[in-house]
Write an enzyme that holds these catalytic residues in place. Sequence first.
Site, PDB file in Angstrom:
ATOM      1  N   PRO A 126     -10.095  12.210   1.190  1.00  0.00           N
ATOM      2  CA  PRO A 126     -11.211  11.316   0.891  1.00  0.00           C
ATOM      3  C   PRO A 126     -10.950   9.830   1.091  1.00  0.00           C
ATOM      4  O   PRO A 126      -9.845   9.360   0.852  1.00  0.00           O
ATOM      5  CB  PRO A 126     -11.529  11.619  -0.575  1.00  0.00           C
ATOM      6  N   ASN A 127     -12.015   9.152   1.552  1.00  0.00           N
ATOM      7  CA  ASN A 127     -12.040   7.691   1.734  1.00  0.00           C
ATOM      8  C   ASN A 127     -11.244   7.213   2.938  1.00  0.00           C
ATOM      9  O   ASN A 127     -11.348   6.041   3.303  1.00  0.00           O
ATOM     10  CB  ASN A 127     -11.555   6.975   0.460  1.00  0.00           C
ATOM     11  N   ARG A 166     -11.103  -0.573   4.379  1.00  0.00           N
ATOM     12  CA  ARG A 166     -10.757  -0.189   3.008  1.00  0.00           C
ATOM     13  C   ARG A 166      -9.495  -0.901   2.529  1.00  0.00           C
ATOM     14  O   ARG A 166      -8.402  -0.668   3.052  1.00  0.00           O
ATOM     15  CB  ARG A 166     -10.537   1.324   2.927  1.00  0.00           C
ATOM     16  N   TYR A 211      -3.938  -0.728   2.818  1.00  0.00           N
ATOM     17  CA  TYR A 211      -3.977   0.266   3.902  1.00  0.00           C
ATOM     18  C   TYR A 211      -3.962  -0.338   5.291  1.00  0.00           C
ATOM     19  O   TYR A 211      -3.954   0.399   6.295  1.00  0.00           O
ATOM     20  CB  TYR A 211      -5.213   1.160   3.727  1.00  0.00           C
ATOM     21  N   ASN A 260      -2.467  13.991   4.742  1.00  0.00           N
ATOM     22  CA  ASN A 260      -2.674  12.877   3.815  1.00  0.00           C
ATOM     23  C   ASN A 260      -3.831  13.291   2.926  1.00  0.00           C
ATOM     24  O   ASN A 260      -4.988  13.077   3.263  1.00  0.00           O
ATOM     25  CB  ASN A 260      -2.995  11.577   4.542  1.00  0.00           C
ATOM     26  N   ALA A 281      -6.619  11.008  -2.548  1.00  0.00           N
ATOM     27  CA  ALA A 281      -6.700  11.187  -4.007  1.00  0.00           C
ATOM     28  C   ALA A 281      -6.528  12.633  -4.448  1.00  0.00           C
ATOM     29  O   ALA A 281      -6.063  12.901  -5.565  1.00  0.00           O
ATOM     30  CB  ALA A 281      -8.025  10.644  -4.513  1.00  0.00           C
ATOM     31  N   GLU A 308       3.829  15.839   3.772  1.00  0.00           N
ATOM     32  CA  GLU A 308       2.867  15.084   2.965  1.00  0.00           C
ATOM     33  C   GLU A 308       3.020  13.617   3.358  1.00  0.00           C
ATOM     34  O   GLU A 308       4.123  13.076   3.310  1.00  0.00           O
ATOM     35  CB  GLU A 308       3.153  15.272   1.475  1.00  0.00           C
ATOM     36  N   HIS A 331       1.558   9.530   3.104  1.00  0.00           N
ATOM     37  CA  HIS A 331       0.754   8.475   2.486  1.00  0.00           C
ATOM     38  C   HIS A 331       1.000   7.162   3.222  1.00  0.00           C
ATOM     39  O   HIS A 331       2.151   6.795   3.451  1.00  0.00           O
ATOM     40  CB  HIS A 331       1.126   8.304   1.016  1.00  0.00           C
ATOM     41  N   ARG A 385       2.840   2.031  -6.820  1.00  0.00           N
ATOM     42  CA  ARG A 385       1.474   1.698  -7.256  1.00  0.00           C
ATOM     43  C   ARG A 385       1.229   2.197  -8.685  1.00  0.00           C
ATOM     44  O   ARG A 385       2.164   2.585  -9.382  1.00  0.00           O
ATOM     45  CB  ARG A 385       0.479   2.279  -6.267  1.00  0.00           C
TER      46      ARG A 385
HETATM   47  C1  DHK Z   1      -4.527   7.234   0.188  1.00  0.00           C
HETATM   48  C2  DHK Z   1      -5.388   7.288  -0.880  1.00  0.00           C
HETATM   49  O1  DHK Z   1      -6.678   7.406  -0.701  1.00  0.00           O
HETATM   50  C3  DHK Z   1      -4.935   7.180  -2.255  1.00  0.00           C
HETATM   51  O2  DHK Z   1      -5.674   7.987  -3.136  1.00  0.00           O
HETATM   52  C4  DHK Z   1      -3.486   7.510  -2.346  1.00  0.00           C
HETATM   53  C5  DHK Z   1      -3.095   7.300   0.035  1.00  0.00           C
HETATM   54  C6  DHK Z   1      -2.661   6.848  -1.272  1.00  0.00           C
HETATM   55  C7  DHK Z   1      -2.365   6.604   1.155  1.00  0.00           C
HETATM   56  O3  DHK Z   1      -1.520   5.694   0.898  1.00  0.00           O
HETATM   57  O4  DHK Z   1      -2.552   6.987   2.312  1.00  0.00           O
HETATM   58  O5  DHK Z   1      -3.012   7.212  -3.427  1.00  0.00           O
END
Ligand code: DHK
Length: 145
Positions: A10-11, A18, A23, A72, A75, A96, A98, A105
């Site tokens: 998500p997101n 974002r 990011y 990835n 959340a 995995e 990120h 964090r």
């Molecule tokens: C991306 C997200 O959306 C967060 O919920 C994670 C992760 C971190 C990232 O660093 O790619 O905590």
Amino acid sequence: MKPIYVLNGPNLNRLGKREPSIYGTTTLAEVEQICRDAAGATPLQFRQTNSEEALINWVHEAIDEGSGIVINPAAFTFTSIALLDALKMFEGPVIEFHISNVHKREAIYHRSYVSMRADVVMAGLGAGGYGTAVRALLELVAQRG
Ligand code: DHK
């Protein structure tokens, strides 16, 4: 060779806009290109969803049709036992990934369910790190023959 899967939660469709201080400014389309460049001739399925069901269904697809997974989960990393259960059924290597260093964090980002299945965890390399993850996955797949 069966395709490798790069799955995003998500997101992450908002990458580029974002929280750029966390990011960066690389878009998801640019991340896909980074992954395809790293994969070279290896077939690659690149997906993103804001839906937990869709992410689990893609893991099920990879169980039958894939050779390895870079995921990835965003959340869902910290909330989804269902996703962990799906990944437990996958026999190939799982990385995995990120973009940010989640351990640096807030505490809500410190306990990963996915890490209970993942063979490798990568965090903090930025969006460019997806290329490193894909290359590492190809090595793991090759090692497992
Ligand atoms: C991306 C997200 O959306 C967060 O919920 C994670 C992760 C971190 C990232 O660093 O790619 O905590």
